[in-house]
Write an enzyme that holds these catalytic residues in place. Structure first.
Site, PDB file in Angstrom:
ATOM      1  N   CYS A 142    -108.499 -48.448  -0.417  1.00 61.06           N
ATOM      2  CA  CYS A 142    -108.134 -47.070  -0.736  1.00 61.06           C
ATOM      3  C   CYS A 142    -108.116 -46.828  -2.255  1.00 61.06           C
ATOM      4  CB  CYS A 142    -106.826 -46.690  -0.068  1.00 61.06           C
ATOM      5  SG  CYS A 142    -106.630 -44.895   0.125  1.00 61.06           S
ATOM      6  N   HIS A 235    -107.537 -47.153   5.548  1.00 61.32           N
ATOM      7  CA  HIS A 235    -106.427 -48.072   5.796  1.00 61.32           C
ATOM      8  C   HIS A 235    -106.536 -48.708   7.181  1.00 61.32           C
ATOM      9  CE1 HIS A 235    -104.000 -47.370   2.210  1.00 61.32           C
ATOM     10  NE2 HIS A 235    -104.313 -46.096   2.309  1.00 61.32           N
ATOM     11  N   GLU A 237    -105.664 -51.472   8.049  1.00 62.50           N
ATOM     12  CA  GLU A 237    -104.515 -52.346   8.275  1.00 62.50           C
ATOM     13  C   GLU A 237    -103.295 -51.591   8.813  1.00 62.50           C
ATOM     14  OE1 GLU A 237    -103.590 -50.506   4.363  1.00 62.50           O
ATOM     15  OE2 GLU A 237    -105.401 -51.195   5.365  1.00 62.50           O
TER      16      GLU A 237
END
Length: 301
Positions: A142, A235, A237
């Protein structure tokens, strides 16, 4: 994969309750194996959440990974205690002479100001330059991806008219590149940002290869220098409830925030969001560890 962490790291107990194999230092000392050394520069405000998310993402291969957490010293965290940082984190000065097989640099909530206005920008540039000679492969997530595009290639970010916020479809390109091996033609991933690195500028840079892109969210995944640099403009994750927590946080602040796109069933914040991106996230990090860290790193660091 066994994840090696400090024995008292709070994320360790949570991961063990999820049946993820976490190994502490004492047991690792009895393993006749060289684990992969992975450094995580965690710039996210609530660091414990990101620790858990990234450790979970790294836990899906047979490889043993020794994780070291790092923070910048030129910024004082407002959301993570100093005792936690002092106990579980290192600074660049403490590991400057070490080499690492892999590195992950997280995003940061500083998108609305220029890179040079970020109080730890000079330190970030120093870390990016240090990684060039001390890390086999680095993932930038990001804001870190935007920072790397700017630092290495001079490609600046731009403000979006409205926050990009939700779960978006992406199409895979360059399927023969191992980082996207096993990916479906179209996959989902979370985004949460106010700025973007222009897709046309990324495509125009001959040193960068785009691997996945979205019509709504732009370039999601790109690679350079045969995997030494990997850029994730999203993102993957994130946990099931991360976007919900961000949405509620912004509502509580009185901000003009829309319901995350394609996230809540029927766009109803009262309903449990579906976890639609976990398998591709696991695949992404497993491919990185296998093809760009384990296969490429020297045995003797």
């Amino acid at each position: 994969m066994p994840i090696k962490t400090q024995s008292e790291l709070p994320a360790k107990e949570i991961l063990e309750n999820e049946n993820i194999f976490v190994m502490d230092e004492s047991r690792a000392l009895h393993q006749d194996i060289r684990p992969l050394q992975v450094l995580i520069l965690n710039n996210m405000p609530i660091k414990q959440d990101t620790e858990l998310q990234l450790l979970r993402a790294l836990s899906n291969t047979p490889l043993q990974v020794d994780v070291t957490f790092m923070n910048v010293k030129s910024h004082v965290s407002q959301n993570t205690s100093a005792s936690h940082l002092n106990k579980f984190y290192v600074s660049l000065d403490e590991i400057r002479d070490r080499k690492f097989d892999g590195m992950i640099i997280t995003g940061a909530p500083v998108e609305d100001i220029t890179f040079e206005e970020v109080d730890y920008w000079e330190e970030t540039c120093e870390i990016l330059d240090w990684a060039e000679t001390h890390v086999t492969s680095t993932i930038y997530i990001c804001w870190a991806a935007q920072a790397a595009f700017y630092h290495y290639y001079g490609i600046n970010k731009r403000q979006l008219p409205r926050k990009l916020f939700g779960i978006y479809e992406h199409e895979v390109a360059n399927r023969k590149i191992p980082l996207v091996r096993g990916f479906d033609d179209v996959f989902l991933a979370p985004h949460s940002r106010h700025t973007e690195t222009p897709a046309e500028a990324i495509h125009a840079c001959e040193e960068i290869t785009v691997l996945a892109e979205s019509k709504e969210a732009g370039v999601f995944l790109a690679i350079a220098e045969e995997g030494k640099k990997i850029f994730i403009n999203g993102h993957p994750e994130y946990d099931r409830y991360t976007l919900r927590n961000e949405y509620q946080r912004d509502l509580n602040k009185g901000l003009d925030i829309q319901v995350p796109y394609n996230y809540f069933p029927e766009d109803d914040p009262e309903k449990r969001p579906l976890l639609q991106w976990r398998s591709h996230s696991n695949n992404l990090y497993s491919n990185w560890l296998n093809y760009y860290v384990y296969q490429m790193t020297p045995y003797e660091l």
